[in-house]
Each structure stands twice: as structure tokens, then as C-alpha cells.
Design a protein around this motif. Structure first.
Motif, PDB file in Angstrom:
ATOM      1  N   ARG A  53      37.850-112.139  27.391  1.00 41.99           N
ATOM      2  CA  ARG A  53      37.739-110.743  28.226  1.00 41.99           C
ATOM      3  C   ARG A  53      36.781-110.991  29.165  1.00 41.99           C
ATOM      4  NH1 ARG A  53      36.737-109.366  22.785  1.00 41.99           N
ATOM      5  NH2 ARG A  53      34.393-109.437  23.001  1.00 41.99           N
ATOM      6  N   VAL A  54      37.401-111.354  30.556  1.00 42.07           N
ATOM      7  CA  VAL A  54      36.467-111.950  31.490  1.00 42.07           C
ATOM      8  C   VAL A  54      36.464-110.775  32.544  1.00 42.07           C
ATOM      9  CG1 VAL A  54      36.147-113.689  33.248  1.00 42.07           C
ATOM     10  CG2 VAL A  54      37.102-114.349  31.314  1.00 42.07           C
ATOM     11  N   VAL A  55      35.133-110.560  32.931  1.00 43.79           N
ATOM     12  CA  VAL A  55      34.889-109.761  34.083  1.00 43.79           C
ATOM     13  C   VAL A  55      34.501-110.530  35.189  1.00 43.79           C
ATOM     14  CG1 VAL A  55      33.456-107.693  34.889  1.00 43.79           C
ATOM     15  CG2 VAL A  55      34.210-107.635  32.600  1.00 43.79           C
TER      16      VAL A  55
ATOM     17  N   VAL B 273      27.949 -94.859  38.309  1.00 41.38           N
ATOM     18  CA  VAL B 273      27.682 -93.639  37.399  1.00 41.38           C
ATOM     19  C   VAL B 273      28.455 -93.997  35.940  1.00 41.38           C
ATOM     20  CG1 VAL B 273      27.600 -91.403  36.797  1.00 41.38           C
ATOM     21  CG2 VAL B 273      27.371 -92.155  39.277  1.00 41.38           C
ATOM     22  N   GLU B 274      27.633 -94.346  34.823  1.00 42.25           N
ATOM     23  CA  GLU B 274      28.185 -94.598  33.829  1.00 42.25           C
ATOM     24  C   GLU B 274      27.744 -93.686  32.607  1.00 42.25           C
ATOM     25  OE1 GLU B 274      30.623 -96.630  32.124  1.00 42.25           O
ATOM     26  OE2 GLU B 274      29.698 -95.826  30.277  1.00 42.25           O
ATOM     27  N   ARG B 275      28.524 -93.225  31.790  1.00 39.94           N
ATOM     28  CA  ARG B 275      28.110 -92.185  30.871  1.00 39.94           C
ATOM     29  C   ARG B 275      27.439 -92.938  29.654  1.00 39.94           C
ATOM     30  NH1 ARG B 275      34.279 -90.459  28.722  1.00 39.94           N
ATOM     31  NH2 ARG B 275      34.523 -92.660  27.813  1.00 39.94           N
TER      32      ARG B 275
ATOM     33  N   GLY C 115      30.291-101.203  27.760  1.00 48.68           N
ATOM     34  CA  GLY C 115      29.762-100.621  26.730  1.00 48.68           C
ATOM     35  C   GLY C 115      30.414-101.079  25.292  1.00 48.68           C
ATOM     36  N   ARG C 116      31.803-101.870  25.597  1.00 50.05           N
ATOM     37  CA  ARG C 116      32.792-102.251  24.617  1.00 50.05           C
ATOM     38  C   ARG C 116      32.034-103.730  24.102  1.00 50.05           C
ATOM     39  NH1 ARG C 116      37.127 -99.550  26.739  1.00 50.05           N
ATOM     40  NH2 ARG C 116      37.736-101.317  27.999  1.00 50.05           N
ATOM     41  N   GLU C 117      31.247-104.473  25.081  1.00 53.19           N
ATOM     42  CA  GLU C 117      30.699-105.630  24.657  1.00 53.19           C
ATOM     43  C   GLU C 117      29.381-105.790  23.987  1.00 53.19           C
ATOM     44  OE1 GLU C 117      32.671-108.076  24.903  1.00 53.19           O
ATOM     45  OE2 GLU C 117      34.199-107.592  26.505  1.00 53.19           O
TER      46      GLU C 117
ATOM     47  N   GLY D 275      31.298 -97.640  34.585  1.00 58.19           N
ATOM     48  CA  GLY D 275      30.864 -99.129  34.699  1.00 58.19           C
ATOM     49  C   GLY D 275      31.325-100.045  33.717  1.00 58.19           C
ATOM     50  N   SER D 276      32.655-100.191  33.603  1.00 56.15           N
ATOM     51  CA  SER D 276      33.182-101.047  32.641  1.00 56.15           C
ATOM     52  C   SER D 276      33.651-102.027  33.797  1.00 56.15           C
ATOM     53  CB  SER D 276      34.134-100.416  31.709  1.00 56.15           C
ATOM     54  OG  SER D 276      34.593-101.237  30.849  1.00 56.15           O
ATOM     55  N   ALA D 277      34.949-102.651  33.270  1.00 59.90           N
ATOM     56  CA  ALA D 277      35.310-104.014  34.005  1.00 59.90           C
ATOM     57  C   ALA D 277      35.817-103.675  35.654  1.00 59.90           C
ATOM     58  CB  ALA D 277      36.611-104.379  33.452  1.00 59.90           C
ATOM     59  N   VAL D 278      36.535-102.533  35.683  1.00 63.70           N
ATOM     60  CA  VAL D 278      36.834-102.221  37.006  1.00 63.70           C
ATOM     61  C   VAL D 278      35.501-101.859  37.738  1.00 63.70           C
ATOM     62  CG1 VAL D 278      38.036-100.458  38.660  1.00 63.70           C
ATOM     63  CG2 VAL D 278      38.980-101.082  36.502  1.00 63.70           C
ATOM     64  N   GLY D 279      34.627-101.012  37.277  1.00 61.07           N
ATOM     65  CA  GLY D 279      33.500-100.630  37.973  1.00 61.07           C
ATOM     66  C   GLY D 279      32.546-101.738  38.322  1.00 61.07           C
ATOM     67  N   THR D 280      32.424-102.706  37.377  1.00 63.23           N
ATOM     68  CA  THR D 280      31.447-103.861  37.536  1.00 63.23           C
ATOM     69  C   THR D 280      32.235-104.640  38.761  1.00 63.23           C
ATOM     70  OG1 THR D 280      30.846-103.747  35.427  1.00 63.23           O
ATOM     71  CG2 THR D 280      30.248-105.914  36.398  1.00 63.23           C
ATOM     72  N   GLU D 281      33.351-104.934  38.625  1.00 67.86           N
ATOM     73  CA  GLU D 281      34.152-106.078  39.748  1.00 67.86           C
ATOM     74  C   GLU D 281      33.987-105.457  40.988  1.00 67.86           C
ATOM     75  OE1 GLU D 281      37.743-107.228  38.370  1.00 67.86           O
ATOM     76  OE2 GLU D 281      37.066-108.605  36.675  1.00 67.86           O
ATOM     77  N   LEU D 282      34.308-104.046  41.031  1.00 68.90           N
ATOM     78  CA  LEU D 282      34.361-103.293  42.266  1.00 68.90           C
ATOM     79  C   LEU D 282      33.062-103.100  42.871  1.00 68.90           C
ATOM     80  CD1 LEU D 282      37.317-100.621  42.413  1.00 68.90           C
ATOM     81  CD2 LEU D 282      36.965-102.739  43.526  1.00 68.90           C
TER      82      LEU D 282
END
Ligand SMILES: Cc1cc2nc3c(=O)[nH]c(=O)nc-3n(C[C@H](O)[C@H](O)[C@H](O)COP(=O)(O)OP(=O)(O)OC[C@H]3O[C@@H](n4cnc5c(N)ncnc54)[C@H](O)[C@@H]3O)c2cc1C
Ligand SMILES: NC(=O)c1ccc[n+]([C@@H]2O[C@H](COP(=O)([O-])OP(=O)(O)OC[C@H]3O[C@@H](n4cnc5c(N)ncnc54)[C@H](O)[C@@H]3O)[C@@H](O)[C@H]2O)c1
Length: 457
Positions: free
Chosen positions: A342-344, A196-198, A204-206, A175-182
Motif C-alpha cells: 500500500r503505497v501513498v 479536513v480529515e474527520r 487512518g487505516r495505517e 486525508g487518506s491516500a487521495v487527499g495526501t497525494e493531491l
């Protein structure tokens, strides 16, 4: 006999393209080697198709928010055709021709480095040598250890960004950039989506608050966000994939999509045989480079872009391409990453720059932070949307009275974050921000509102 050049560039994604173009423009004899398509992951399977796909459902959703507009129809075949045009139908012959017209030698083959002094590269049936070698081989999707993974034909970013039909159900792992955008794209297209994000929250880096807002907006879009959860196993059953989580629960889906991060592409390049390191000092994969993007103890060997593991963004790859090329050309430049945006591209956009509060504290700063609800502070969100949302946060160092980080979850955040990016990079005194005059009505006015909330005394 090796063909002689001033520089060889391996990998022609955005990093390699910028480095090669600058060297060619300066009159250098350049060979470029690309084993897939000139334009790289970004051009065909990442930034370009994903942002193209996101735009139409975003515009449709925005139309609901603009007073007096009826929601337009979304024509998936037309959007798919436009996406195909944007990714050049996975054909780069014009790019090959373009570089040849500029005088470069283009080799379409996998490259392997076989010698140094001069750097010598084998690609297809050719041997090339040059004083300078630029490695720009990018990164590939990470495949996590999940039982049964290969039996269910998981999608990575490649299958997801070139999809031809919208799946009925999808499970995104990560659930990072790719997961959130898709996740936003598929949910807005009508797919039933689970992420599903661990970690405890998406992105999580933000700043944790950013992750919480991202979670809320994903849920609003209809995405089922499962945090602190891992996919243990997957299996095929008649016509569907069954995903088993670590707590034993199951999710049934049509496609499983891996959004679990990326690994620098160093395999098969022959670097280990020459003693070139492929691990960074922090233990993460990547070719370690100095501030000029040169590999320590390997003079005239350069690396740019995702393969360095510095920050996996196209704008960073392009920046490093400029830094390396200019240094090769005798105009040494020092890379500075303090102001990297850093843009999502979620809905609304999620943008950040600089340090989180925790990172700033760990760096020994006297940290103050603030957060403003843009809908309470500004007129712009209301002139823009009938049901507006938007939040902006700042992180500052009280001792130096400078901004060290900023974030926003808001329409147009990907644009207005650049105000903060410039401030962070330039160590602009907060007093200048406090004396700022932003256009009325604009989201940029949020920086003054948030700066006024900082407890600087
Ligand atoms: C779904 C998705 C969306 C993204 N969206 C964005 C975005 O909106 N904005 C953003 O800034 N970033 C985005 N990114 C990240 C961005 O795609 C990367 O940071 C960027 O592509 C890195 O560029 P690069 O030049 O380092 O490598 P790449 O684009 O990966 O290109 C490397 C090239 O090297 C070639 N190559 C590899 N090995 C060899 C070899 N041995 N011989 C010859 N050629 C070789 C490859 O074929 C490839 O063409 C996204 C990533 C993903 C997965
Ligand atoms: N708009 C953009 O600029 C943009 C868009 C997409 C990707 N990118 C870049 O591409 C790179 C890759 O992005 P990404 O989102 O794939 O990776 P990432 O490394 O940012 O995040 C991977 C996520 O997957 C989770 N994860 C990993 N293994 C897991 C497992 N087994 N189960 C559950 N969760 C798991 C991690 O906790 C993490 O949240 C990043 O560097 C990103 O910045 C940029």
C-alpha cells in the motif's frame, strides 16, 4: 438473438483488461463492454495522471536535497501537456482497435445483466450471452452528505487529475491516500491547501505512527492539516467557496475537492433483479467473492477489482483478473492478499504491507514491533539527501518468528517495501532477514537494522 461468447467482461479498467487479455490469449471468444474509456479510472483519472503530475514537483523538490544542484524551473503547461499525453487525451480508439485486432468483440455502451444460464447482457442495442461473466466495473467517488455540496461544484479525483490551471486555494475533504497525494501535489505547485480529515490523523487505516509522520510531512509541505474535523456545510460567495467546519470555523477556498473514499459501481447493472448480492458480509458495499473471485451461489459469475471492495488498488484489480481468468481457464488459483503493498506517493513516499500492530494483536498474535530512524542507522539517506528523513517499522509475531507487517516513510519506500511484501507473503523466518545481506548503501539495509531491534526472545 443474443451473440454467443465464452466470456463477457463488463468494465475495462485494469481488472477487466487483465482478465479479458488472459482469456483472449487462451483462445476464448470474448466480448468486452465499456461505457466510458478502455483503461478505466486508473488510466485516465486516477493512478496514471496523479503519478505523472506528482513526479515533476517531486523531482524539483529532490533537486534541492541533492548537494550542489540548483532548483530547476517547473513549466506547468509542459507538465500539463505530458499529463494529457499520458491519459491519451481521454481517447481510447487505439485500445478499442487493439482488442478488436486480437479478435475480441468490443461494445462501447453501459451494460446491464438481464439473465443467467447462460449469462445474458444488454449493452446499447446488442444482446450478448456467455457461459462466464466477469464484473469489473470499478468504483466511483463517494459524495458525503454536506449541506450545499452540489451548489459549489466540488471536484472529485476526475476534475483534480485533469485540472488545467493550478488553483490558488484548495480544501481537500478527506486525508487518506487521495487527499495526501493531491495535498502534496497542489502544495508543491503553490496552492494554499487545507485538508479536513474527520479522523485523528491522516491515513487512518495505517499504523498511527505512519499517520503522524504523514501529517508532519504534509505540514512541512505547507498543507494545513485539520484533523478530527468535518465539513458541515459549504456555500458560494462572490468568487469563492466558504467551507464551514463542525466547530463553526470557516475556510475560504477556490475549489473544494472530495477525497472521501470510493463506492463500488453496482448501480444499473441489474444485479439485484437476479438476486446477486451487492453487499459484502461485513456490511460494506461490494460484490462478495470467494478465493477464486467467483460469486458464491452464482457459478461462472466472477468479480474483480474495486467492485469487490477487497482492496481498492490497481495491483489488486490486476491480480484478481489473473486469478479469475486462470480459474476460468481450468487452472484454479486461490487469491492471497497478505502481501499487498500500500503505497501513498507523497513526499517522501509512504508505504506499508501486511498488518498493523493492532490488527496483529486482534488476530491473537504475540506482537513485537520496532522502528528505526533510517538517518541514524544507514548511510544511504545521507548519500541521497543533504537533509535526509526516513523511518521504517516492523511488526512481527514472536511465537512464529515471522514478519506480519512493515511500513516506511522514506524516499523510495514504494520500491523497497516489496522486500517486506515478499517476506510477509512467504512467512519468511525473521532469522533469514537477520542473516540478510542488503546492498550497501541502500534503504533496504533498513530491514536488517529494524529486525535487529525486535524483541524476539
Ligand atoms: C486519485 C486516485 C489515485 C489512485 N492512484 C493509485 C495508484 O497509484 N496505485 C494503485 O494501485 N491504485 C490507485 N488508485 C486506485 C485505482 O485507481 C483503482 O483501484 C483501480 O482503478 C481499480 O481498477 P478496476 O479495474 O477495478 O476499476 P476501474 O479502473 O474503475 O474501471 C472500471 C471500468 O468499468 C466501467 N464500467 C462501470 N460500470 C459499467 C457498466 N455498467 N457497463 C460498462 N462499463 C462499466 C467504467 O467505465 C470503468 O472504465 C487511485 C485512485 C484514485 C481515485
Ligand atoms: N497510491 C495509491 O495506491 C492510491 C492513491 C489514491 C487512492 N487509492 C485508493 O483509492 C481509494 C480511495 O482513496 P481515498 O483517499 O479517497 O479514500 P479512503 O477511503 O482511503 O479515505 C477516505 C478518507 O476520508 C475521510 N472522510 C470521509 N468522509 C469525511 C468527511 N465527511 N469529512 C472529513 N473526512 C472524511 C475518512 O476518514 C478517510 O480518511 C482507496 O482505497 C485508496 O487506497 C490508492
Amino acid at each position: 438473438m443474443a451473440e454467443q461468447f465464452d466470456a463477457i467482461v463488463i468494465g475495462m479498467g485494469p481488472g477487466g483488461e487483465v482478465a479479458a487479455s488472459r482469456l483472449i490469449d487462451a483462445g476464448k471468444r470474448v466480448a468486452v463492454v465499456e461505457r466510458e474509456l478502455i483503461g478505466g479510472e486508473c488510466g485516465y483519472w486516477a493512478c496514471i495522471p496523479s503519478k505523472t503530475l506528482l513526479r515533476s514537483p517531486e523531482a524539483r523538490y529532490e533537486s534541492r536535497q541533492a548537494a550542489g544542484l540548483a532548483e530547476p524551473d517547473l513549466d506547468w503547461p509542459a507538465l500539463r501537456d505530458y499529463r494529457d499525453a499520458m491519459i491519451r487525451h481521454l481517447d481510447d480508439h487505439r485500445q478499442v482497435q487493439g482488442y478488436e485486432d486480437l479478435g475480441a468483440t468490443v461494445v462501447k455502451a453501459g451494460a446491464r445483466v438481464v439473465g443467467r444460464e447462460p449469462w445474458t447482457v444488454e449493452a446499447g442495442d446488442r444482446t450478448l450471452s456467455a457461459e462466464h461473466l466477469v464484473l469489473a466495473t470499478g468504483s466511483a467517488a463517494f459524495r458525503p452528505p454536506i449541506d450545499g455540496l452540489e451548489t459549489v461544484d466540488p471536484w472529485t479525483n476526475r476534475e483534480a487529475t485533469t485540472l488545467t490551471e493550478i488553483p490558488r486555494r484548495a480544501v481537500l475533504v478527506g486525508g487518506s491516500a487521495v487527499g495526501t497525494e493531491l495535498g502534496h501535489f497542489l502544495a508543491r505547485m503553490g496552492t494554499r491547501v487545507a485538508i479536513v480529515e474527520r479522523g485523528p490523523r491522516p491515513l487512518g487505516r495505517e499504523e498511527p505512527r505512519v499517520g503522524d509522520l504523514a501529517d508532519w510531512h504534509l505540514s512541512q509541505a505547507g498543507v494545513d492539516v485539520r484533523t478530527e474535523a468535518r465539513v458541515e456545510a459549504v456555500r458560494k460567495e462572490v468568487g469563492e467557496t466558504v467551507v464551514t467546519l463542525d466547530d463553526g470555523r470557516e475556510i475560504r477556498t477556490d475549489v473544494l475537492i472530495l477525497a472521501t473514499g470510493r463506492v463500488p459501481r453496482v448501480d444499473g447493472l441489474g444485479l439485484e433483479d437476479l438476486g446477486v448480492p451487492v453487499e459484502r458480509p461485513d456490511g460494506r458495499a461490494g460484490i462478495p467473492v470467494d478465493e477464486h473471485c467467483e460469486v458464491a451461489e452464482f457459478p461462472r459469475l466472477w468479480a474483480v477489482g474495486d467492485v469487490t471492495g477487497v482492496a481498492m488498488f490497481t495491483h489488486v484489480a490486476k491480480y484478481q483478473g489473473r486469478v479469475a481468468a486462470d480459474t476460468i481457464l481450468g487452472r484454479p488459483r486461490t487469491a492471497d492478499y497478505t502481501g499487498v503493498p500500500r503505497v501513498v506517493f507523497a513526499q517522501p513516499e509512504i508505504a506499508a504491507v501486511g498488518l498493523t500492530s493492532e490488527q496483529a494483536r486482534n488476530a491473537g498474535m504475540d506482537v513485537v514491533s520496532s522502528e528505526v530512524d533510517l538517518t541514524a542507522a544507514l548511510a544511504k539517506p545521507w548519500t541521497f539527501d543533504t537533509e535526509p528523513a526516513g523511518t521504517l517499522g516492523l511488526v512481527a509475531d514472536r511465537r512464529r518468528r515471522v514478519l506480519v507487517g512493515a511500513w516506511a516513510v522514506s524516499p523510495m519506500a514504494g520500491e523497497f517495501i516489496h522486500t517486506a511484501a515478499t517476506a510477509v507473503r512467504a512467512e519468511l523466518p525473521i532469522d533469514v532477514l537477520l542473516d540478510g545481506i542488503a546492498q550497501f548503501p541502500s534503504y533496504n539495509e533498513g530491514f536488517l537494522a529494524a529486525a535487529e531491534q525486535l524483541d524476539l526472545d
